[in-house]
Design a protein around this motif. Structure first.
Motif, PDB file in Angstrom:
ATOM      1  N   ILE A  49       0.879  -1.165   0.000  1.00 30.31           N
ATOM      2  CA  ILE A  49       0.000   0.000   0.000  1.00 30.31           C
ATOM      3  C   ILE A  49       0.915   1.212   0.000  1.00 30.31           C
ATOM      4  O   ILE A  49       1.766   1.351   0.883  1.00 30.31           O
ATOM      5  N   ALA A  50       0.798   2.063  -1.006  1.00 30.49           N
ATOM      6  CA  ALA A  50       1.680   3.220  -1.134  1.00 30.49           C
ATOM      7  C   ALA A  50       0.852   4.492  -1.091  1.00 30.49           C
ATOM      8  O   ALA A  50      -0.015   4.713  -1.949  1.00 30.49           O
ATOM      9  N   VAL A  51       1.115   5.335  -0.083  1.00 35.02           N
ATOM     10  CA  VAL A  51       0.308   6.534   0.141  1.00 35.02           C
ATOM     11  C   VAL A  51       1.224   7.762   0.203  1.00 35.02           C
ATOM     12  O   VAL A  51       2.207   7.769   0.939  1.00 35.02           O
ATOM     13  N   THR A  52       0.882   8.775  -0.568  1.00 29.80           N
ATOM     14  CA  THR A  52       1.696   9.989  -0.602  1.00 29.80           C
ATOM     15  C   THR A  52       0.815  11.226  -0.559  1.00 29.80           C
ATOM     16  O   THR A  52      -0.311  11.209  -1.069  1.00 29.80           O
ATOM     17  N   PRO A  53       1.312  12.311   0.028  1.00 32.64           N
ATOM     18  CA  PRO A  53       0.627  13.595  -0.167  1.00 32.64           C
ATOM     19  C   PRO A  53       0.906  14.085  -1.589  1.00 32.64           C
ATOM     20  O   PRO A  53       1.914  13.698  -2.196  1.00 32.64           O
ATOM     21  N   ILE A  54       0.008  14.885  -2.115  1.00 31.04           N
ATOM     22  CA  ILE A  54       0.193  15.456  -3.445  1.00 31.04           C
ATOM     23  C   ILE A  54       0.565  16.925  -3.303  1.00 31.04           C
ATOM     24  O   ILE A  54      -0.131  17.705  -2.660  1.00 31.04           O
ATOM     25  N   PHE A  55       1.706  17.286  -3.929  1.00 31.92           N
ATOM     26  CA  PHE A  55       2.162  18.668  -3.959  1.00 31.92           C
ATOM     27  C   PHE A  55       2.351  19.084  -5.418  1.00 31.92           C
ATOM     28  O   PHE A  55       2.998  18.360  -6.188  1.00 31.92           O
ATOM     29  N   ASN A  56       1.809  20.236  -5.791  1.00 36.26           N
ATOM     30  CA  ASN A  56       1.984  20.737  -7.162  1.00 36.26           C
ATOM     31  C   ASN A  56       1.633  19.671  -8.199  1.00 36.26           C
ATOM     32  O   ASN A  56       2.354  19.449  -9.165  1.00 36.26           O
TER      33      ASN A  56
END
Length: 205
Positions: free
Chosen positions: A82-89
């Motif tokens: 499970i790969a979770v990241t915040p989104i920037f730009n």
């Protein structure tokens, strides 16, 4: 029956982190969905913010620091991710991308991956398809059909509802189904394995 190894990668940069919160929800839902299918899941959490300096050092030197090796091994040895990241730009976090830049192109091939993200606006949800899916497709992973995005309104306020929970359950069910299918797959047959003893071969029995 040995449990399936599930590694969860969270690239949240702050504490508390909505990215980590989403990662925890997805991990718990996957464990529950797998349990309904008779499959035990052993969850390992990799919090990238704790390895930020070591990730940079690995990129600069080409060698993983000792503290980073368990995190990388948790990814390469996992049955699912499970790969979770915040989104920037409009794209994934730099720390998230830097971590996956450490892996050779083929070491994650065939692993089922549930991708998810958080962002300050629902418009960032497009990054799931134009950034995360291409990244994991390049790494030759099996990206699951349902991706999960959580915007601020998914967590609180009058618009918060069961919509996020429903998406989490849907994605977790797909990952649990894949983990169960891998467990049920018969072991590969060794074409050179002997099915008869030497005595049987000599006597013609």
């Amino acid at each position: 029956m040995s449990p399936r190894a599930l590694t969860v990668i969270s690239a949240g940069l702050r504490q508390p982190s909505s990215t980590r919160l989403l990662a925890d929800q997805l991990a718990a839902a996957t464990r529950d969905e797998a349990g309904r299918r008779g499959v035990a899941v052993d969850v390992r959490m990799v919090e990238l913010r704790e390895h930020a300096h070591d990730i940079t050092n690995h990129l600069l030197t080409g060698f993983p620091p000792a503290a980073l090796r368990p995190a990388m091994e948790a990814v390469t040895s996992a049955d699912g991710l499970i790969a979770v990241t915040p989104i920037f730009n409009a794209s994934y976090a730099g720390l998230f991308k830097s971590f996956f830049d450490l892996f050779a192109d083929d070491v994650l091939a065939g692993k089922p991956v549930l991708v998810a993200a958080t962002g300050g606006t629902a418009r960032h949800s497009l990054a799931l398809d134009h950034a995360l899916r291409p990244l994991f497709s390049y790494l030759r992973t099996l990206v699951l059909p349902t991706a999960v995005f959580a915007a601020p309104e998914d967590w609180a306020g009058a618009t918060a509802s069961g919509a996020l929970d429903e998406r989490v359950r849907q994605a977790a069910g797909e990952l649990a189904e894949r983990l169960a299918a891998e467990l049920a797959r018969p072991a590969a047959v060794d074409p050179f394995a002997l099915t008869r003893t030497f005595d049987e071969l000599l006597t013609g029995d």
